[in-house]
Structures are given as C-alpha cells and as structure tokens.
Design a protein around this motif. Sequence first.
Motif, PDB file in Angstrom:
ATOM      1  N   ASP A 196       0.807  -1.216   0.000  1.00 45.78           N
ATOM      2  CA  ASP A 196       0.000   0.000   0.000  1.00 45.78           C
ATOM      3  C   ASP A 196       0.842   1.269   0.000  1.00 45.78           C
ATOM      4  O   ASP A 196       0.375   2.317  -0.397  1.00 45.78           O
ATOM      5  CB  ASP A 196      -1.021   0.017   1.138  1.00 45.78           C
ATOM      6  CG  ASP A 196      -0.413  -0.282   2.487  1.00 45.78           C
ATOM      7  OD1 ASP A 196       0.770  -0.619   2.555  1.00 45.78           O
ATOM      8  OD2 ASP A 196      -1.151  -0.189   3.488  1.00 45.78           O
ATOM      9  N   GLY A 197       2.081   1.180   0.398  1.00 47.67           N
ATOM     10  CA  GLY A 197       2.979   2.326   0.294  1.00 47.67           C
ATOM     11  C   GLY A 197       3.768   2.245  -0.996  1.00 47.67           C
ATOM     12  O   GLY A 197       4.050   1.161  -1.498  1.00 47.67           O
ATOM     13  N   GLN A 198       4.119   3.376  -1.556  1.00 49.81           N
ATOM     14  CA  GLN A 198       4.841   3.407  -2.823  1.00 49.81           C
ATOM     15  C   GLN A 198       6.146   2.623  -2.744  1.00 49.81           C
ATOM     16  O   GLN A 198       6.498   1.899  -3.654  1.00 49.81           O
ATOM     17  CB  GLN A 198       5.128   4.847  -3.236  1.00 49.81           C
ATOM     18  CG  GLN A 198       5.936   4.943  -4.510  1.00 49.81           C
ATOM     19  CD  GLN A 198       6.198   6.378  -4.932  1.00 49.81           C
ATOM     20  OE1 GLN A 198       5.582   7.295  -4.440  1.00 49.81           O
ATOM     21  NE2 GLN A 198       7.123   6.549  -5.843  1.00 49.81           N
TER      22      GLN A 198
ATOM     23  N   ALA B  26       9.818  -1.374  -4.701  1.00 51.27           N
ATOM     24  CA  ALA B  26      10.885  -2.322  -4.368  1.00 51.27           C
ATOM     25  C   ALA B  26      10.577  -3.704  -4.938  1.00 51.27           C
ATOM     26  O   ALA B  26      11.489  -4.409  -5.391  1.00 51.27           O
ATOM     27  CB  ALA B  26      11.066  -2.398  -2.854  1.00 51.27           C
ATOM     28  N   PHE B  27       9.299  -4.097  -4.936  1.00 44.39           N
ATOM     29  CA  PHE B  27       8.942  -5.401  -5.486  1.00 44.39           C
ATOM     30  C   PHE B  27       9.216  -5.432  -6.990  1.00 44.39           C
ATOM     31  O   PHE B  27       9.801  -6.393  -7.493  1.00 44.39           O
ATOM     32  CB  PHE B  27       7.479  -5.754  -5.204  1.00 44.39           C
ATOM     33  CG  PHE B  27       7.134  -7.135  -5.657  1.00 44.39           C
ATOM     34  CD1 PHE B  27       7.425  -8.228  -4.862  1.00 44.39           C
ATOM     35  CD2 PHE B  27       6.559  -7.348  -6.894  1.00 44.39           C
ATOM     36  CE1 PHE B  27       7.145  -9.527  -5.299  1.00 44.39           C
ATOM     37  CE2 PHE B  27       6.274  -8.620  -7.341  1.00 44.39           C
ATOM     38  CZ  PHE B  27       6.562  -9.713  -6.537  1.00 44.39           C
ATOM     39  N   VAL B  28       8.825  -4.394  -7.708  1.00 42.41           N
ATOM     40  CA  VAL B  28       9.065  -4.346  -9.153  1.00 42.41           C
ATOM     41  C   VAL B  28      10.564  -4.343  -9.441  1.00 42.41           C
ATOM     42  O   VAL B  28      11.037  -5.036 -10.345  1.00 42.41           O
ATOM     43  CB  VAL B  28       8.359  -3.129  -9.795  1.00 42.41           C
ATOM     44  CG1 VAL B  28       8.777  -2.957 -11.247  1.00 42.41           C
ATOM     45  CG2 VAL B  28       6.850  -3.270  -9.672  1.00 42.41           C
TER      46      VAL B  28
ATOM     47  N   MET C 216      -0.755  -5.184  -6.670  1.00 43.14           N
ATOM     48  CA  MET C 216      -1.918  -4.573  -6.031  1.00 43.14           C
ATOM     49  C   MET C 216      -1.571  -4.349  -4.555  1.00 43.14           C
ATOM     50  O   MET C 216      -0.461  -4.657  -4.122  1.00 43.14           O
ATOM     51  CB  MET C 216      -3.134  -5.496  -6.180  1.00 43.14           C
ATOM     52  CG  MET C 216      -3.505  -5.781  -7.626  1.00 43.14           C
ATOM     53  SD  MET C 216      -4.225  -4.378  -8.480  1.00 43.14           S
ATOM     54  CE  MET C 216      -5.838  -4.329  -7.739  1.00 43.14           C
ATOM     55  N   ARG C 217      -2.513  -3.823  -3.782  1.00 41.36           N
ATOM     56  CA  ARG C 217      -2.217  -3.552  -2.363  1.00 41.36           C
ATOM     57  C   ARG C 217      -1.858  -4.808  -1.572  1.00 41.36           C
ATOM     58  O   ARG C 217      -0.970  -4.772  -0.728  1.00 41.36           O
ATOM     59  CB  ARG C 217      -3.409  -2.859  -1.700  1.00 41.36           C
ATOM     60  CG  ARG C 217      -3.526  -1.402  -2.051  1.00 41.36           C
ATOM     61  CD  ARG C 217      -4.594  -0.732  -1.206  1.00 41.36           C
ATOM     62  NE  ARG C 217      -5.889  -1.360  -1.366  1.00 41.36           N
ATOM     63  CZ  ARG C 217      -6.850  -0.931  -2.188  1.00 41.36           C
ATOM     64  NH1 ARG C 217      -6.642   0.139  -2.911  1.00 41.36           N
ATOM     65  NH2 ARG C 217      -7.993  -1.557  -2.270  1.00 41.36           N
ATOM     66  N   ASN C 218      -2.561  -5.913  -1.834  1.00 41.03           N
ATOM     67  CA  ASN C 218      -2.312  -7.091  -1.006  1.00 41.03           C
ATOM     68  C   ASN C 218      -1.897  -8.331  -1.794  1.00 41.03           C
ATOM     69  O   ASN C 218      -1.838  -9.419  -1.237  1.00 41.03           O
ATOM     70  CB  ASN C 218      -3.527  -7.404  -0.137  1.00 41.03           C
ATOM     71  CG  ASN C 218      -4.699  -7.950  -0.923  1.00 41.03           C
ATOM     72  OD1 ASN C 218      -4.711  -7.900  -2.145  1.00 41.03           O
ATOM     73  ND2 ASN C 218      -5.681  -8.468  -0.227  1.00 41.03           N
TER      74      ASN C 218
END
Length: 168
Positions: free
Chosen positions: A28-30, A35-37, A57-59
Amino acid sequence: MSRLLRLEYAGACYHVINRGNYRRNLFDGQGAAEAFVRTLGEAAERFGWRVHAYMVMRNHFHLAVELVEPNLGAGMKWLQGTWIRRYNQLRKLVGRPFQDRYKALLVEPGAALGQVCHYIHLNPVRAGVVAAAAAGQHPWSSLPRFMGEGRPSWLDASTVLSSAGEPS
C-alpha cells in the motif's frame, strides 16, 4: 503432507500469484511496490525470465513469466526471499508477509498467455482501484511500460501487443 511438485521446463509459461498473509496490505505504500518491481527485474535478469506482464496490487501480485531454463522455483524463492528480507529489515519486522506458497498456473504460450496478460492488466479495474480508461496509468503495472519509454529489457511486450492486434 508433502507439496506437489511443479512442472518446470524451458519455454514454460506461468501465471504466478501470491497474496499478503491474512490478506493484509503489503504494497500500500509506494516504496514496497516499487521495491517489489525492482526486485522482480533483478530476478528476471538473474534467472533469465521473460516477464510478459506484472501487476502489484495492495495485497497481492500477479506475474506472467516465461522460463528460458526450468528455474521457476529457484527464481521465486530468490524473488520472494530477497523482497521479504528487504521489506522486514526496513520495517523492523519478523515473519512471513505472504500468505502461503505462491501459486503458479501453467499457461500455453501465445494466445492463452496473451489473455492471461490482459487479465493481469485489468486486475485494478475489476477491483475498482482505477477506471477502465485509466488502466494504463496504474503505477505498479507493466502496461504503462509497454506504452511509453523506459521499458526494461526483461519485460517482453510481444505477447501482449500481438494478442491485442498490434505488431510487436
């Protein structure tokens, strides 16, 4: 009970999904999504994956991945493990943020993979996060990378574009 073995071979295509533990919002935070991408890109380069689509997505997240070598398990272990270590260290947390082992659905290359990519890109529209006209503006999606400059070398647009009727 032991886990079922995953079928992995060169050229295999997968729709990979995982969700936050207790369906909790992880991205949910940028910073977490970004970081995942970034970590996905590192994994794609390290393991030689062709990423056809992604959505954070958020979750949860969705990936459409094609293997050059049979290494989905090793690559996902590295991707999730690396991101989890960074996520937990930054937030001073312990434990596992993901609900379970990732799901990897084997998909036929070509048209079927293209449909999975469209499904992935439309995920925020179905969830009511963005309007259909704004689907290409979701910041943690591969779709805007296909339409603009700055597409990383590990992101392959050919399947999405050809399944949408455009030349790659």
